[in-house]
Scaffold this motif. Structure first.
Motif, mmCIF file in Angstrom:
data_model
loop_
_atom_site.group_PDB
_atom_site.id
_atom_site.type_symbol
_atom_site.label_atom_id
_atom_site.label_comp_id
_atom_site.label_asym_id
_atom_site.label_seq_id
_atom_site.Cartn_x
_atom_site.Cartn_y
_atom_site.Cartn_z
ATOM 1 N N ASP A 165 0.802 -1.223 0.000
ATOM 2 C CA ASP A 165 0.000 0.000 0.000
ATOM 3 C C ASP A 165 0.836 1.276 0.000
ATOM 4 O OD1 ASP A 165 -2.413 -1.281 -0.114
ATOM 5 O OD2 ASP A 165 -2.788 -1.189 2.050
ATOM 6 N N ARG A 166 2.157 1.131 0.060
ATOM 7 C CA ARG A 166 2.994 2.334 0.073
ATOM 8 C C ARG A 166 2.850 3.098 -1.240
ATOM 9 N NH1 ARG A 166 8.750 0.150 1.405
ATOM 10 N NH2 ARG A 166 7.989 -1.493 0.047
ATOM 11 N N VAL A 167 2.965 4.401 -1.162
ATOM 12 C CA VAL A 167 2.829 5.239 -2.355
ATOM 13 C C VAL A 167 4.108 5.188 -3.187
ATOM 14 C CG1 VAL A 167 1.162 6.784 -1.285
ATOM 15 C CG2 VAL A 167 3.581 7.289 -1.087
ATOM 16 N N ALA A 168 3.952 5.526 -4.447
ATOM 17 C CA ALA A 168 5.099 5.534 -5.362
ATOM 18 C C ALA A 168 6.112 6.584 -4.908
ATOM 19 C CB ALA A 168 4.629 5.843 -6.773
ATOM 20 N N ASP A 169 7.376 6.294 -5.168
ATOM 21 C CA ASP A 169 8.437 7.243 -4.844
ATOM 22 C C ASP A 169 9.406 7.304 -6.021
ATOM 23 O OD1 ASP A 169 9.871 4.878 -4.627
ATOM 24 O OD2 ASP A 169 10.016 4.957 -2.444
ATOM 25 N N LYS A 170 10.537 7.953 -5.814
ATOM 26 C CA LYS A 170 11.494 8.129 -6.901
ATOM 27 C C LYS A 170 12.088 6.800 -7.361
ATOM 28 C CE LYS A 170 15.344 11.067 -8.186
ATOM 29 N NZ LYS A 170 16.247 12.130 -7.779
ATOM 30 N N GLU A 171 12.287 5.879 -6.419
ATOM 31 C CA GLU A 171 12.893 4.592 -6.770
ATOM 32 C C GLU A 171 11.905 3.664 -7.485
ATOM 33 O OE1 GLU A 171 15.461 1.023 -4.634
ATOM 34 O OE2 GLU A 171 14.702 2.688 -3.437
ATOM 35 N N PHE A 172 10.647 3.678 -7.060
ATOM 36 C CA PHE A 172 9.603 2.838 -7.662
ATOM 37 C C PHE A 172 8.469 3.737 -8.125
ATOM 38 C CE2 PHE A 172 11.802 -0.002 -4.733
ATOM 39 C CZ PHE A 172 12.052 -1.080 -5.556
ATOM 40 N N GLN A 173 8.560 4.200 -9.358
ATOM 41 C CA GLN A 173 7.606 5.166 -9.884
ATOM 42 C C GLN A 173 6.187 4.600 -10.009
ATOM 43 O OE1 GLN A 173 10.518 4.493 -11.607
ATOM 44 N NE2 GLN A 173 11.693 6.302 -11.081
ATOM 45 N N TYR A 174 6.074 3.283 -10.162
ATOM 46 C CA TYR A 174 4.759 2.668 -10.317
ATOM 47 C C TYR A 174 4.196 2.166 -8.992
ATOM 48 C CZ TYR A 174 5.836 2.915 -15.245
ATOM 49 O OH TYR A 174 6.169 3.366 -16.488
ATOM 50 N N GLY A 175 4.896 2.398 -7.918
ATOM 51 C CA GLY A 175 4.409 2.009 -6.602
ATOM 52 C C GLY A 175 4.886 0.626 -6.191
ATOM 53 N N TYR A 176 4.339 0.163 -5.086
ATOM 54 C CA TYR A 176 4.774 -1.085 -4.475
ATOM 55 C C TYR A 176 3.674 -2.156 -4.493
ATOM 56 C CZ TYR A 176 8.672 1.606 -2.604
ATOM 57 O OH TYR A 176 9.789 2.368 -2.467
ATOM 58 N N GLY A 177 2.636 -1.946 -5.261
ATOM 59 C CA GLY A 177 1.468 -2.829 -5.251
ATOM 60 C C GLY A 177 1.773 -4.292 -5.506
ATOM 61 N N ARG A 178 2.722 -4.572 -6.349
ATOM 62 C CA ARG A 178 3.032 -5.967 -6.668
ATOM 63 C C ARG A 178 3.805 -6.677 -5.571
ATOM 64 N NH1 ARG A 178 4.166 -6.404 -13.104
ATOM 65 N NH2 ARG A 178 2.257 -5.356 -13.736
ATOM 66 N N GLU A 179 4.292 -5.922 -4.592
ATOM 67 C CA GLU A 179 5.049 -6.537 -3.505
ATOM 68 C C GLU A 179 4.167 -7.478 -2.685
ATOM 69 O OE1 GLU A 179 7.929 -5.294 0.224
ATOM 70 O OE2 GLU A 179 7.445 -3.808 -1.297
#
Length: 83
Positions: free
Chosen positions: A61-75
């Motif tokens: 549920d974490r929001v996208a940041d510079k390292e992961f522009q598409y977010g963390y949803g697939r984690e």
């Protein structure tokens, strides 16, 4: 932030498995039954699986940041796979 339905389900399962683990462990201590020991270990394993799923939900549920522009949803799928 309001909890999603999957988060509520995992939290409910976590709580139920925690209670079952304690009750079955007490039953094992009182009776010395090998079956109760096996069941308490199984309930503890279920508890740990639910914990891994909950970690995946929260980390996904974490929001996208510079390292992961598409977010963390697939984690959350990685944590579900580990579970």
């Amino acid at each position: 932030m309001a909890a999603t339905s999957s988060e509520k389900s995992v939290l409910a399962a976590l709580a139920v498995n925690a209670v079952l683990t304690v009750v079955k462990s007490i039953a094992f201590v009182m009776t010395g039954s090998g079956a109760m020991l096996s069941e308490s270990i199984h309930s503890f394993a279920d508890l740990m699986n639910q914990a891994l799923l909950y970690i995946g939900i929260k980390r996904g549920d974490r929001v996208a940041d510079k390292e992961f522009q598409y977010g963390y949803g697939r984690e959350r799928f990685v944590w579900a796979l580990m579970s």
